[in-house]
Design a protein around this motif. Structure first.
Motif, PDB file in Angstrom:
ATOM      1  N   THR A  89       0.839  -1.202   0.000  1.00 17.99           N
ATOM      2  CA  THR A  89       0.000   0.000   0.000  1.00 17.99           C
ATOM      3  C   THR A  89       0.871   1.248   0.000  1.00 17.99           C
ATOM      4  O   THR A  89       1.761   1.391   0.841  1.00 17.99           O
ATOM      5  CB  THR A  89      -0.918   0.023   1.233  1.00 17.99           C
ATOM      6  N   LEU A  90       0.618   2.132  -0.946  1.00 11.93           N
ATOM      7  CA  LEU A  90       1.339   3.398  -1.042  1.00 11.93           C
ATOM      8  C   LEU A  90       0.371   4.549  -0.792  1.00 11.93           C
ATOM      9  O   LEU A  90      -0.682   4.636  -1.424  1.00 11.93           O
ATOM     10  CB  LEU A  90       1.971   3.546  -2.430  1.00 11.93           C
ATOM     11  N   THR A  91       0.717   5.418   0.148  1.00  7.36           N
ATOM     12  CA  THR A  91      -0.070   6.616   0.413  1.00  7.36           C
ATOM     13  C   THR A  91       0.481   7.734  -0.461  1.00  7.36           C
ATOM     14  O   THR A  91       1.627   8.153  -0.296  1.00  7.36           O
ATOM     15  CB  THR A  91       0.012   7.005   1.897  1.00  7.36           C
ATOM     16  N   THR A  92      -0.329   8.219  -1.385  1.00  6.44           N
ATOM     17  CA  THR A  92       0.168   9.163  -2.380  1.00  6.44           C
ATOM     18  C   THR A  92      -0.958  10.050  -2.902  1.00  6.44           C
ATOM     19  O   THR A  92      -2.126   9.643  -2.895  1.00  6.44           O
ATOM     20  CB  THR A  92       0.814   8.396  -3.555  1.00  6.44           C
ATOM     21  N   PRO A  93      -0.650  11.264  -3.372  1.00  6.77           N
ATOM     22  CA  PRO A  93      -1.672  12.100  -4.023  1.00  6.77           C
ATOM     23  C   PRO A  93      -2.101  11.441  -5.327  1.00  6.77           C
ATOM     24  O   PRO A  93      -1.273  10.904  -6.073  1.00  6.77           O
ATOM     25  CB  PRO A  93      -0.948  13.420  -4.283  1.00  6.77           C
ATOM     26  N   THR A  94      -3.370  11.477  -5.608  1.00 11.83           N
ATOM     27  CA  THR A  94      -3.876  10.886  -6.846  1.00 11.83           C
ATOM     28  C   THR A  94      -5.092  11.656  -7.324  1.00 11.83           C
ATOM     29  O   THR A  94      -5.755  12.350  -6.543  1.00 11.83           O
ATOM     30  CB  THR A  94      -4.244   9.402  -6.634  1.00 11.83           C
ATOM     31  N   ASN A  95      -5.365  11.568  -8.593  1.00  9.88           N
ATOM     32  CA  ASN A  95      -6.534  12.254  -9.157  1.00  9.88           C
ATOM     33  C   ASN A  95      -7.820  11.541  -8.789  1.00  9.88           C
ATOM     34  O   ASN A  95      -7.850  10.315  -8.671  1.00  9.88           O
ATOM     35  CB  ASN A  95      -6.417  12.362 -10.679  1.00  9.88           C
ATOM     36  N   THR A  96      -8.857  12.313  -8.592  1.00 12.04           N
ATOM     37  CA  THR A  96     -10.140  11.753  -8.218  1.00 12.04           C
ATOM     38  C   THR A  96     -11.241  12.586  -8.843  1.00 12.04           C
ATOM     39  O   THR A  96     -10.994  13.601  -9.495  1.00 12.04           O
ATOM     40  CB  THR A  96     -10.298  11.744  -6.690  1.00 12.04           C
ATOM     41  N   ALA A  97     -12.475  12.125  -8.657  1.00 13.30           N
ATOM     42  CA  ALA A  97     -13.611  12.905  -9.138  1.00 13.30           C
ATOM     43  C   ALA A  97     -13.682  14.224  -8.382  1.00 13.30           C
ATOM     44  O   ALA A  97     -13.145  14.352  -7.283  1.00 13.30           O
ATOM     45  CB  ALA A  97     -14.899  12.110  -8.936  1.00 13.30           C
ATOM     46  N   GLY A  98     -14.318  15.203  -8.959  1.00 18.95           N
ATOM     47  CA  GLY A  98     -14.365  16.521  -8.351  1.00 18.95           C
ATOM     48  C   GLY A  98     -15.632  16.765  -7.554  1.00 18.95           C
ATOM     49  O   GLY A  98     -15.966  16.039  -6.627  1.00 18.95           O
ATOM     50  N   GLY A  99     -16.365  17.781  -7.937  1.00 12.60           N
ATOM     51  CA  GLY A  99     -17.584  18.137  -7.240  1.00 12.60           C
ATOM     52  C   GLY A  99     -18.140  19.431  -7.798  1.00 12.60           C
ATOM     53  O   GLY A  99     -17.587  20.020  -8.733  1.00 12.60           O
ATOM     54  N   ILE A 100     -19.234  19.867  -7.229  1.00  9.16           N
ATOM     55  CA  ILE A 100     -19.875  21.116  -7.639  1.00  9.16           C
ATOM     56  C   ILE A 100     -19.646  22.166  -6.561  1.00  9.16           C
ATOM     57  O   ILE A 100     -19.990  21.971  -5.398  1.00  9.16           O
ATOM     58  CB  ILE A 100     -21.385  20.915  -7.881  1.00  9.16           C
ATOM     59  N   LEU A 101     -19.053  23.272  -6.955  1.00  6.67           N
ATOM     60  CA  LEU A 101     -18.810  24.390  -6.056  1.00  6.67           C
ATOM     61  C   LEU A 101     -19.647  25.564  -6.557  1.00  6.67           C
ATOM     62  O   LEU A 101     -19.490  25.995  -7.705  1.00  6.67           O
ATOM     63  CB  LEU A 101     -17.326  24.753  -6.059  1.00  6.67           C
ATOM     64  N   LYS A 102     -20.544  26.066  -5.723  1.00  8.81           N
ATOM     65  CA  LYS A 102     -21.413  27.157  -6.148  1.00  8.81           C
ATOM     66  C   LYS A 102     -21.609  28.131  -4.995  1.00  8.81           C
ATOM     67  O   LYS A 102     -21.459  27.770  -3.822  1.00  8.81           O
ATOM     68  CB  LYS A 102     -22.760  26.623  -6.622  1.00  8.81           C
ATOM     69  N   GLY A 103     -21.955  29.369  -5.350  1.00  4.83           N
ATOM     70  CA  GLY A 103     -22.126  30.341  -4.291  1.00  4.83           C
ATOM     71  C   GLY A 103     -22.651  31.675  -4.761  1.00  4.83           C
ATOM     72  O   GLY A 103     -22.836  31.919  -5.961  1.00  4.83           O
TER      73      GLY A 103
END
Length: 260
Positions: A89-103
């Motif tokens: 197991t390697l703990t590392t930054p990885t790309n993932t799904a984003g999200g909706i940011l609104k305001g």
């Protein structure tokens, strides 16, 4: 750049005889989003205005730090434990799904002389923003933290000022709700949850209007007059409690400038 570092530290756990490690990800891709903004502004007098704005950001790619399977073949095993597999197991930054940011954001400045002649030179200014985040979950069940790094759901600021005949005086206050931020400790980057803060600042200045030194401006400023503490929190077994408590005092600045 730290997230994209190529170095990896690795070891074999004595508990389960499996490889584990921590490192960067040179193949990491940047954040990506579709952004939409709309603003409505109305100007009054020389420098008064009111404005309302709305924004919508569809984050199509984000970055999180998580555990992934990794082949540690070729890494030196400095322990006397024989691993049951070269995959760990390697703990590392990885790309993932984003999200909706609104305001929504509201701001404005009002000159005193619009209300009464004797208020000439006085004024008030301020802004308020409210932001919501709806994270998406990736195929491994990971998602962007509800609090993105530096993200505050509520932010506002306000100030009263006087500007006339070379004098400038201002007293302001700014607030942001709780947020998260990342810092580097002795070994790795850690993310801290920081409690809300309310900071008061003041400024006074004068610009010479005539004479041989005309255009010389003198300014004095005090930041964090109320000595607002910097407090981080931690959640253990469902309970939230303070983790660190820091006070930095008030910062005083003095400056001169000359325009000709």
């Amino acid at each position: 750049m730290a997230d994209m570092r190529a170095g990896i530290t690795a070891a074999v756990s004595q508990a389960d005889r499996r490889w584990y490690g921590d490192g960067g990800n040179p193949k990491l891709k940047p954040w990506q989003s579709w952004d939409f903004d709309l603003s409505l502004e109305h100007y009054i007098g020389k420098s008064s205005y009111v404005a309302a704005a709305a924004f919508y950001k569809d984050i199509t790619r984000g970055i999180v730090t998580k555990d992934v399977l990794y082949d540690f073949s070729g890494y030196t095993n400095s322990s006397n434990v024989t691993p049951i597999s070269q995959t760990g197991t390697l703990t590392t930054p990885t790309n993932t799904a984003g999200g909706i940011l609104k305001g929504l954001e509201f701001s404005g400045t009002l000159e005193g002389n619009l209300l009464a002649a004797w208020l000439d030179g006085f004024g008030v200014t301020g802004s308020y923003s409210k932001t919501w985040l709806s994270p998406k979950t990736d195929k491994d069940g990971y998602f962007l933290n509800t609090l993105l790094e530096g993200f505050s759901g509520d932010v506002w600021s306000g100030a009263v000022y006087y500007e006339k005949d070379g004098f400038q005086l201002r007293l302001g206050q700014r607030y942001r709700s709780g947020y998260s931020a990342r810092r580097h400790n002795a070994f790795r980057f850690v993310t801290e949850n920081i409690r809300s803060e309310r900071i008061v600042d003041a400024q006074v200045g004068y610009t010479l209007q005539s004479g041989p030194l005309k255009g010389l401006a003198i300014m004095a400023q005090a930041n964090n007059i109320n000595d607002e503490p910097y407090v981080t929190s931690q959640t253990v077994e469902g309970r939230t409690a303070p983790q660190q408590y820091h006070k930095f005092g008030t910062e005083y600045l003095f400056g001169l400038s000359y325009a000709f």
